[in-house]
Design a protein around this motif. Sequence first.
Motif, PDB file in Angstrom:
ATOM      1  N   VAL A  40      57.269  69.449  53.118  1.00 21.80           N
ATOM      2  CA  VAL A  40      56.254  70.301  53.512  1.00 21.80           C
ATOM      3  C   VAL A  40      56.424  71.391  52.317  1.00 21.80           C
ATOM      4  CG1 VAL A  40      55.088  72.175  54.822  1.00 21.80           C
ATOM      5  CG2 VAL A  40      56.141  70.087  55.879  1.00 21.80           C
ATOM      6  N   ARG A  41      55.504  71.732  51.741  1.00 16.05           N
ATOM      7  CA  ARG A  41      55.357  72.704  50.625  1.00 16.05           C
ATOM      8  C   ARG A  41      54.153  73.465  50.670  1.00 16.05           C
ATOM      9  NH1 ARG A  41      52.072  71.062  46.654  1.00 16.05           N
ATOM     10  NH2 ARG A  41      51.933  68.839  46.316  1.00 16.05           N
ATOM     11  N   TRP A  42      53.806  74.654  50.093  1.00 15.33           N
ATOM     12  CA  TRP A  42      52.580  75.170  50.020  1.00 15.33           C
ATOM     13  C   TRP A  42      51.757  74.679  49.141  1.00 15.33           C
ATOM     14  CZ3 TRP A  42      51.917  78.125  53.824  1.00 15.33           C
ATOM     15  CH2 TRP A  42      52.925  78.916  54.381  1.00 15.33           C
ATOM     16  N   ALA A  43      50.544  74.326  49.636  1.00 15.25           N
ATOM     17  CA  ALA A  43      49.335  73.791  48.575  1.00 15.25           C
ATOM     18  C   ALA A  43      48.810  74.462  47.506  1.00 15.25           C
ATOM     19  CB  ALA A  43      48.171  73.312  49.768  1.00 15.25           C
ATOM     20  N   THR A  44      48.604  73.563  46.397  1.00 10.36           N
ATOM     21  CA  THR A  44      48.182  74.498  45.174  1.00 10.36           C
ATOM     22  C   THR A  44      46.482  74.649  45.314  1.00 10.36           C
ATOM     23  OG1 THR A  44      47.600  72.483  44.254  1.00 10.36           O
ATOM     24  CG2 THR A  44      49.753  73.222  43.644  1.00 10.36           C
ATOM     25  N   SER A  45      46.269  75.581  44.878  1.00 11.98           N
ATOM     26  CA  SER A  45      44.406  76.032  44.732  1.00 11.98           C
ATOM     27  C   SER A  45      43.900  74.625  44.368  1.00 11.98           C
ATOM     28  CB  SER A  45      44.268  77.174  43.810  1.00 11.98           C
ATOM     29  OG  SER A  45      44.643  76.851  42.364  1.00 11.98           O
ATOM     30  N   GLU A  46      44.415  73.818  43.550  1.00  7.86           N
ATOM     31  CA  GLU A  46      43.497  72.511  43.315  1.00  7.86           C
ATOM     32  C   GLU A  46      43.548  71.809  44.510  1.00  7.86           C
ATOM     33  OE1 GLU A  46      46.151  73.604  41.248  1.00  7.86           O
ATOM     34  OE2 GLU A  46      45.147  74.393  39.648  1.00  7.86           O
ATOM     35  N   GLU A  47      44.510  71.696  45.048  1.00  6.99           N
ATOM     36  CA  GLU A  47      44.459  70.959  46.533  1.00  6.99           C
ATOM     37  C   GLU A  47      43.946  71.451  47.428  1.00  6.99           C
ATOM     38  OE1 GLU A  47      49.096  68.995  46.111  1.00  6.99           O
ATOM     39  OE2 GLU A  47      48.880  71.041  46.944  1.00  6.99           O
ATOM     40  N   LEU A  48      44.015  72.868  47.522  1.00  7.42           N
ATOM     41  CA  LEU A  48      43.002  73.382  48.655  1.00  7.42           C
ATOM     42  C   LEU A  48      41.548  73.173  48.230  1.00  7.42           C
ATOM     43  CD1 LEU A  48      45.004  76.614  49.037  1.00  7.42           C
ATOM     44  CD2 LEU A  48      44.734  74.665  50.884  1.00  7.42           C
ATOM     45  N   THR A  49      40.953  73.540  46.867  1.00  8.57           N
ATOM     46  CA  THR A  49      39.661  73.236  46.466  1.00  8.57           C
ATOM     47  C   THR A  49      39.296  71.575  46.819  1.00  8.57           C
ATOM     48  OG1 THR A  49      39.812  74.893  44.857  1.00  8.57           O
ATOM     49  CG2 THR A  49      38.031  73.159  44.565  1.00  8.57           C
ATOM     50  N   ALA A  50      40.059  70.659  46.668  1.00  8.53           N
ATOM     51  CA  ALA A  50      39.826  69.343  46.906  1.00  8.53           C
ATOM     52  C   ALA A  50      39.642  69.166  48.249  1.00  8.53           C
ATOM     53  CB  ALA A  50      40.817  68.445  46.316  1.00  8.53           C
ATOM     54  N   ARG A  51      40.526  69.846  49.153  1.00 10.91           N
ATOM     55  CA  ARG A  51      40.249  69.478  50.634  1.00 10.91           C
ATOM     56  C   ARG A  51      38.959  70.239  51.116  1.00 10.91           C
ATOM     57  NH1 ARG A  51      45.707  71.596  53.166  1.00 10.91           N
ATOM     58  NH2 ARG A  51      46.954  70.507  51.680  1.00 10.91           N
ATOM     59  N   LYS A  52      38.687  71.451  50.432  1.00  6.25           N
ATOM     60  CA  LYS A  52      37.426  71.978  51.091  1.00  6.25           C
ATOM     61  C   LYS A  52      36.226  71.159  50.602  1.00  6.25           C
ATOM     62  CE  LYS A  52      35.475  76.821  50.951  1.00  6.25           C
ATOM     63  NZ  LYS A  52      35.780  77.856  50.445  1.00  6.25           N
ATOM     64  N   ALA A  53      36.362  70.659  49.508  1.00  8.97           N
ATOM     65  CA  ALA A  53      35.047  69.539  49.078  1.00  8.97           C
ATOM     66  C   ALA A  53      35.088  68.339  49.715  1.00  8.97           C
ATOM     67  CB  ALA A  53      35.364  69.425  47.387  1.00  8.97           C
ATOM     68  N   ALA A  54      36.159  67.673  50.141  1.00  6.66           N
ATOM     69  CA  ALA A  54      36.286  66.470  50.973  1.00  6.66           C
ATOM     70  C   ALA A  54      35.497  66.892  52.269  1.00  6.66           C
ATOM     71  CB  ALA A  54      37.554  66.163  50.947  1.00  6.66           C
ATOM     72  N   ALA A  55      36.055  68.039  52.823  1.00 11.55           N
ATOM     73  CA  ALA A  55      35.542  68.475  54.174  1.00 11.55           C
ATOM     74  C   ALA A  55      33.997  68.784  54.070  1.00 11.55           C
ATOM     75  CB  ALA A  55      36.009  69.659  54.484  1.00 11.55           C
ATOM     76  N   ALA A  56      33.624  69.223  53.070  1.00 12.69           N
ATOM     77  CA  ALA A  56      31.979  69.510  52.856  1.00 12.69           C
ATOM     78  C   ALA A  56      31.336  68.239  52.775  1.00 12.69           C
ATOM     79  CB  ALA A  56      31.709  70.373  51.647  1.00 12.69           C
ATOM     80  N   ARG A  57      31.788  67.014  52.142  1.00 12.63           N
ATOM     81  CA  ARG A  57      31.292  65.810  51.969  1.00 12.63           C
ATOM     82  C   ARG A  57      31.223  64.939  53.281  1.00 12.63           C
ATOM     83  NH1 ARG A  57      34.252  65.676  47.183  1.00 12.63           N
ATOM     84  NH2 ARG A  57      35.793  64.138  48.280  1.00 12.63           N
TER      85      ARG A  57
END
Length: 147
Positions: free
Chosen positions: A96-113
């Motif tokens: 476990v590590r803290w997510a980067t802003s790119e990973e969080l943005t990608a997660r948010k976009a995937a959830a929106a899709r």
Amino acid sequence: MRSTRTHTIGRHLVDGGLIDLRLTVQEQAAGPGGHETDGFASRQVVQGGTLLAVVGAYGPNWLRTLAEISGRLESPHVRCHVDGGADGIGDHEVLVRWATSEELTARKAAAARRQAPLVAALKQQERTARAAEERQALEDAGQDSLF
């Protein structure tokens, strides 16, 4: 990479309803079986000069617990990255590590899709309901529609 401390990760998991078994490193090395209660244990590791956490699932239903750990830590409000395939960890453990802003943005976009069809259906339902309400209001006022 930011340091990830086990007590912070443990607090997030306990807040999510999981039980911290507080196992020693030797007990963790014994594997997921042999524990009567489903829960987790964590330990610190240093990888690439950064302090990270390894969280393991223990108990008779450790696979379900491992899924709960991953789901909880990757939720939008916790913002961690969980890696189950990292070197040096067991099948019942995740790094476990803290997510980067790119990973969080990608997660948010995937959830929106994933949610896009549902959102579109809800908007269509709202438009249909609003049109029916307006038509009913006109009829109640004595103005029948031509169509």
